[in-house]
Design a protein around this motif. Structure first.
Motif, PDB file in Angstrom:
ATOM      1  N   VAL A  39       6.646  -0.494  -4.024  1.00 35.93           N
ATOM      2  CA  VAL A  39       5.889   0.632  -4.585  1.00 35.93           C
ATOM      3  C   VAL A  39       6.702   1.353  -5.653  1.00 35.93           C
ATOM      4  O   VAL A  39       6.185   1.721  -6.712  1.00 35.93           O
ATOM      5  N   MET A  40       7.994   1.556  -5.387  1.00 34.94           N
ATOM      6  CA  MET A  40       8.854   2.232  -6.367  1.00 34.94           C
ATOM      7  C   MET A  40       8.995   1.407  -7.644  1.00 34.94           C
ATOM      8  O   MET A  40       9.257   1.958  -8.712  1.00 34.94           O
ATOM      9  N   ASP A  41       8.799   0.093  -7.522  1.00 29.74           N
ATOM     10  CA  ASP A  41       8.828  -0.775  -8.709  1.00 29.74           C
ATOM     11  C   ASP A  41       7.448  -0.911  -9.346  1.00 29.74           C
ATOM     12  O   ASP A  41       7.272  -1.659 -10.320  1.00 29.74           O
ATOM     13  N   GLY A  42       6.456  -0.230  -8.768  1.00 28.46           N
ATOM     14  CA  GLY A  42       5.108  -0.272  -9.319  1.00 28.46           C
ATOM     15  C   GLY A  42       4.327  -1.517  -8.961  1.00 28.46           C
ATOM     16  O   GLY A  42       3.366  -1.867  -9.657  1.00 28.46           O
ATOM     17  N   LYS A  43       4.698  -2.201  -7.867  1.00 27.20           N
ATOM     18  CA  LYS A  43       4.054  -3.448  -7.487  1.00 27.20           C
ATOM     19  C   LYS A  43       3.548  -3.398  -6.048  1.00 27.20           C
ATOM     20  O   LYS A  43       4.035  -2.611  -5.242  1.00 27.20           O
ATOM     21  N   PRO A  44       2.575  -4.284  -5.708  1.00 26.85           N
ATOM     22  CA  PRO A  44       2.191  -4.436  -4.301  1.00 26.85           C
ATOM     23  C   PRO A  44       3.331  -5.101  -3.538  1.00 26.85           C
ATOM     24  O   PRO A  44       4.153  -5.794  -4.119  1.00 26.85           O
TER      25      PRO A  44
ATOM     26  N   ILE B 107     -20.263  -3.936  -6.239  1.00 22.70           N
ATOM     27  CA  ILE B 107     -18.865  -3.551  -6.085  1.00 22.70           C
ATOM     28  C   ILE B 107     -18.079  -4.791  -5.667  1.00 22.70           C
ATOM     29  O   ILE B 107     -18.285  -5.311  -4.566  1.00 22.70           O
ATOM     30  N   PRO B 108     -17.209  -5.307  -6.519  1.00 21.93           N
ATOM     31  CA  PRO B 108     -16.428  -6.495  -6.148  1.00 21.93           C
ATOM     32  C   PRO B 108     -15.564  -6.224  -4.918  1.00 21.93           C
ATOM     33  O   PRO B 108     -14.973  -5.142  -4.787  1.00 21.93           O
ATOM     34  N   GLY B 109     -15.497  -7.216  -4.035  1.00 25.63           N
ATOM     35  CA  GLY B 109     -14.648  -7.063  -2.856  1.00 25.63           C
ATOM     36  C   GLY B 109     -13.201  -6.823  -3.244  1.00 25.63           C
ATOM     37  O   GLY B 109     -12.471  -6.105  -2.561  1.00 25.63           O
ATOM     38  N   SER B 110     -12.776  -7.408  -4.369  1.00 22.39           N
ATOM     39  CA  SER B 110     -11.400  -7.232  -4.826  1.00 22.39           C
ATOM     40  C   SER B 110     -11.104  -5.779  -5.187  1.00 22.39           C
ATOM     41  O   SER B 110      -9.984  -5.297  -4.990  1.00 22.39           O
ATOM     42  N   SER B 111     -12.099  -5.065  -5.736  1.00 19.18           N
ATOM     43  CA  SER B 111     -11.906  -3.653  -6.092  1.00 19.18           C
ATOM     44  C   SER B 111     -11.722  -2.802  -4.842  1.00 19.18           C
ATOM     45  O   SER B 111     -10.843  -1.936  -4.782  1.00 19.18           O
ATOM     46  N   LEU B 112     -12.564  -3.052  -3.842  1.00 20.52           N
ATOM     47  CA  LEU B 112     -12.483  -2.295  -2.598  1.00 20.52           C
ATOM     48  C   LEU B 112     -11.183  -2.607  -1.860  1.00 20.52           C
ATOM     49  O   LEU B 112     -10.477  -1.703  -1.396  1.00 20.52           O
ATOM     50  N   LYS B 113     -10.859  -3.886  -1.763  1.00 26.56           N
ATOM     51  CA  LYS B 113      -9.645  -4.299  -1.062  1.00 26.56           C
ATOM     52  C   LYS B 113      -8.400  -3.800  -1.786  1.00 26.56           C
ATOM     53  O   LYS B 113      -7.442  -3.329  -1.153  1.00 26.56           O
ATOM     54  N   GLY B 114      -8.407  -3.896  -3.112  1.00 26.20           N
ATOM     55  CA  GLY B 114      -7.253  -3.463  -3.887  1.00 26.20           C
ATOM     56  C   GLY B 114      -6.996  -1.972  -3.761  1.00 26.20           C
ATOM     57  O   GLY B 114      -5.835  -1.543  -3.673  1.00 26.20           O
ATOM     58  N   LYS B 115      -8.065  -1.166  -3.760  1.00 20.07           N
ATOM     59  CA  LYS B 115      -7.873   0.284  -3.649  1.00 20.07           C
ATOM     60  C   LYS B 115      -7.398   0.651  -2.255  1.00 20.07           C
ATOM     61  O   LYS B 115      -6.531   1.529  -2.097  1.00 20.07           O
ATOM     62  N   MET B 116      -7.912  -0.033  -1.219  1.00 23.37           N
ATOM     63  CA  MET B 116      -7.433   0.197   0.141  1.00 23.37           C
ATOM     64  C   MET B 116      -5.938  -0.092   0.228  1.00 23.37           C
ATOM     65  O   MET B 116      -5.173   0.699   0.790  1.00 23.37           O
ATOM     66  N   ARG B 117      -5.537  -1.224  -0.324  1.00 23.45           N
ATOM     67  CA  ARG B 117      -4.125  -1.610  -0.253  1.00 23.45           C
ATOM     68  C   ARG B 117      -3.250  -0.610  -0.992  1.00 23.45           C
ATOM     69  O   ARG B 117      -2.196  -0.197  -0.481  1.00 23.45           O
ATOM     70  N   PHE B 118      -3.662  -0.226  -2.189  1.00 27.43           N
ATOM     71  CA  PHE B 118      -2.881   0.736  -2.973  1.00 27.43           C
ATOM     72  C   PHE B 118      -2.676   2.047  -2.206  1.00 27.43           C
ATOM     73  O   PHE B 118      -1.553   2.565  -2.118  1.00 27.43           O
ATOM     74  N   LEU B 119      -3.759   2.579  -1.645  1.00 28.30           N
ATOM     75  CA  LEU B 119      -3.662   3.860  -0.953  1.00 28.30           C
ATOM     76  C   LEU B 119      -2.831   3.763   0.322  1.00 28.30           C
ATOM     77  O   LEU B 119      -2.054   4.666   0.642  1.00 28.30           O
ATOM     78  N   LEU B 120      -2.971   2.657   1.046  1.00 28.97           N
ATOM     79  CA  LEU B 120      -2.190   2.481   2.273  1.00 28.97           C
ATOM     80  C   LEU B 120      -0.716   2.244   1.962  1.00 28.97           C
ATOM     81  O   LEU B 120       0.173   2.764   2.651  1.00 28.97           O
ATOM     82  N   GLU B 121      -0.433   1.452   0.914  1.00 28.73           N
ATOM     83  CA  GLU B 121       0.964   1.179   0.576  1.00 28.73           C
ATOM     84  C   GLU B 121       1.682   2.416   0.071  1.00 28.73           C
ATOM     85  O   GLU B 121       2.897   2.544   0.255  1.00 28.73           O
ATOM     86  N   THR B 122       0.958   3.324  -0.565  1.00 28.85           N
ATOM     87  CA  THR B 122       1.603   4.537  -1.085  1.00 28.85           C
ATOM     88  C   THR B 122       1.567   5.686  -0.082  1.00 28.85           C
ATOM     89  O   THR B 122       1.981   6.797  -0.414  1.00 28.85           O
ATOM     90  N   SER B 123       1.095   5.411   1.130  1.00 34.01           N
ATOM     91  CA  SER B 123       1.085   6.460   2.155  1.00 34.01           C
ATOM     92  C   SER B 123       1.651   5.918   3.469  1.00 34.01           C
ATOM     93  O   SER B 123       2.863   5.973   3.702  1.00 34.01           O
ATOM     94  N   LEU B 124       0.828   5.341   4.313  1.00 38.23           N
ATOM     95  CA  LEU B 124       1.243   4.909   5.645  1.00 38.23           C
ATOM     96  C   LEU B 124       2.285   3.803   5.625  1.00 38.23           C
ATOM     97  O   LEU B 124       3.184   3.768   6.470  1.00 38.23           O
ATOM     98  N   PHE B 125       2.178   2.871   4.676  1.00 43.90           N
ATOM     99  CA  PHE B 125       3.088   1.723   4.668  1.00 43.90           C
ATOM    100  C   PHE B 125       4.449   2.039   4.055  1.00 43.90           C
ATOM    101  O   PHE B 125       5.330   1.180   4.047  1.00 43.90           O
ATOM    102  N   MET B 126       4.635   3.247   3.554  1.00 40.86           N
ATOM    103  CA  MET B 126       5.920   3.600   2.938  1.00 40.86           C
ATOM    104  C   MET B 126       7.045   3.639   3.974  1.00 40.86           C
ATOM    105  O   MET B 126       8.226   3.677   3.622  1.00 40.86           O
ATOM    106  N   LYS B 127       6.678   3.622   5.251  1.00 42.11           N
ATOM    107  CA  LYS B 127       7.697   3.576   6.303  1.00 42.11           C
ATOM    108  C   LYS B 127       8.387   2.214   6.328  1.00 42.11           C
ATOM    109  O   LYS B 127       9.476   2.076   6.866  1.00 42.11           O
ATOM    110  N   ASN B 128       7.742   1.189   5.774  1.00 50.71           N
ATOM    111  CA  ASN B 128       8.327  -0.141   5.687  1.00 50.71           C
ATOM    112  C   ASN B 128       9.211  -0.209   4.444  1.00 50.71           C
ATOM    113  O   ASN B 128       8.755   0.048   3.336  1.00 50.71           O
ATOM    114  N   GLU B 129      10.495  -0.560   4.627  1.00 48.82           N
ATOM    115  CA  GLU B 129      11.449  -0.519   3.523  1.00 48.82           C
ATOM    116  C   GLU B 129      11.059  -1.451   2.375  1.00 48.82           C
ATOM    117  O   GLU B 129      11.171  -1.101   1.201  1.00 48.82           O
ATOM    118  N   ALA B 130      10.572  -2.653   2.713  1.00 48.74           N
ATOM    119  CA  ALA B 130      10.195  -3.606   1.670  1.00 48.74           C
ATOM    120  C   ALA B 130       9.007  -3.088   0.865  1.00 48.74           C
ATOM    121  O   ALA B 130       8.962  -3.227  -0.358  1.00 48.74           O
TER     122      ALA B 130
END
Length: 226
Positions: free
Chosen positions: A76-81, A48-71
């Motif tokens: 996320v609304m633009d489809g980007k990290p 399992i590449p570390g990039s796959s694990l790290k990328g999925k963690m980031r995606f899930l956190l950015e679309t949930s807990l991190f949505m409180k951050n305006e930037a």
């Protein structure tokens, strides 16, 4: 910035369903497998590449807990990290800025995710031929006739296979203590979601076992994410 310590999170990633993290192929032979899993070029064992694990963690956190951050929300609304690069942004602090934007106070990326290799037991089974990869045929159902069409052979690492988890977290002077907890929330979200491709079709259900932070046991059941 002063580096205070580097904490180590170790454990086991156990597959509860077949996992597909693709290697990609430029050419496909007639009758060949068009979607193989990624493998170590020396041992030919899956990992399992570390990039796959790290990328999925980031995606899930950015679309949930991190949505409180305006930037982060805007990215996320633009489809980007998130790439704001601000020192107060948890996404950019933990995972690194996605763009060249960086404030002086942001510092280096905190999270280091190693490639997850087969555990010694599973690697021995693989070398003995007792851990063969499975092929799952996926297809499209014709809405008129109800018949399967366009079958696609998908290679998967079978359920029950275990990989070693090794994550390092740099702690700098002045860092918020909650940053480390956020990493655990990211792992919990992966358990609730999936890893790799085809998660909505049953692939990639995983469980993190025997987790320890610097030798201290951690149970994800105690980690709240919503």
């Amino acid at each position: 910035m002063k580096l205070v310590k580097i904490q180590q999170l170790t454990g086991i990633i156990r597959l509860r369903s077949g996992l597909h993290i693709g290697a990609g192929k430029d050419n496909v032979e007639i009758g060949g497998l068009d979607q193989p899993v990624i493998k170590d070029p020396v041992t030919t064992a899956p990992y399992i590449p570390g990039s796959s694990l790290k990328g999925k963690m980031r995606f899930l956190l950015e679309t949930s807990l991190f949505m409180k951050n305006e930037a982060t929300r805007k990215a996320v609304m633009d489809g980007k990290p998130c790439g704001c690069g601000r020192a107060g942004c948890p996404a950019c602090t933990i995972f690194g800025s996605h763009s060249a934007n960086r404030e002086d106070g942001l510092g280096p990326t905190r999270l280091i995710v190693r490639d997850a290799m087969l555990t010694p037991e599973c690697l021995e089974q693989f070398h003995r031929g007792k851990l063969p990869m499975e092929v799952k045929n996926e297809n499209i159902i014709n809405r008129v006739t109800g018949t399967a069409e366009h079958p696609r052979p998908l290679e998967r690492v079978p359920a029950g296979t275990c990989f070693t988890l090794n994550i390092a977290f740099r702690v700098y002077e002045g860092d918020d203590a909650s940053l480390w907890k956020t990493v655990l929330q990211g792992l919990k979200l992966i358990e609730l979601d999936a890893l790799g491709g085809g998660g909505s079709r049953g692939n990639g259900q995983v469980e993190f076992q025997d987790l320890q932070i610097d030798g201290k046991p951690i149970d994800l059941k105690d980690i709240a994410v919503f």
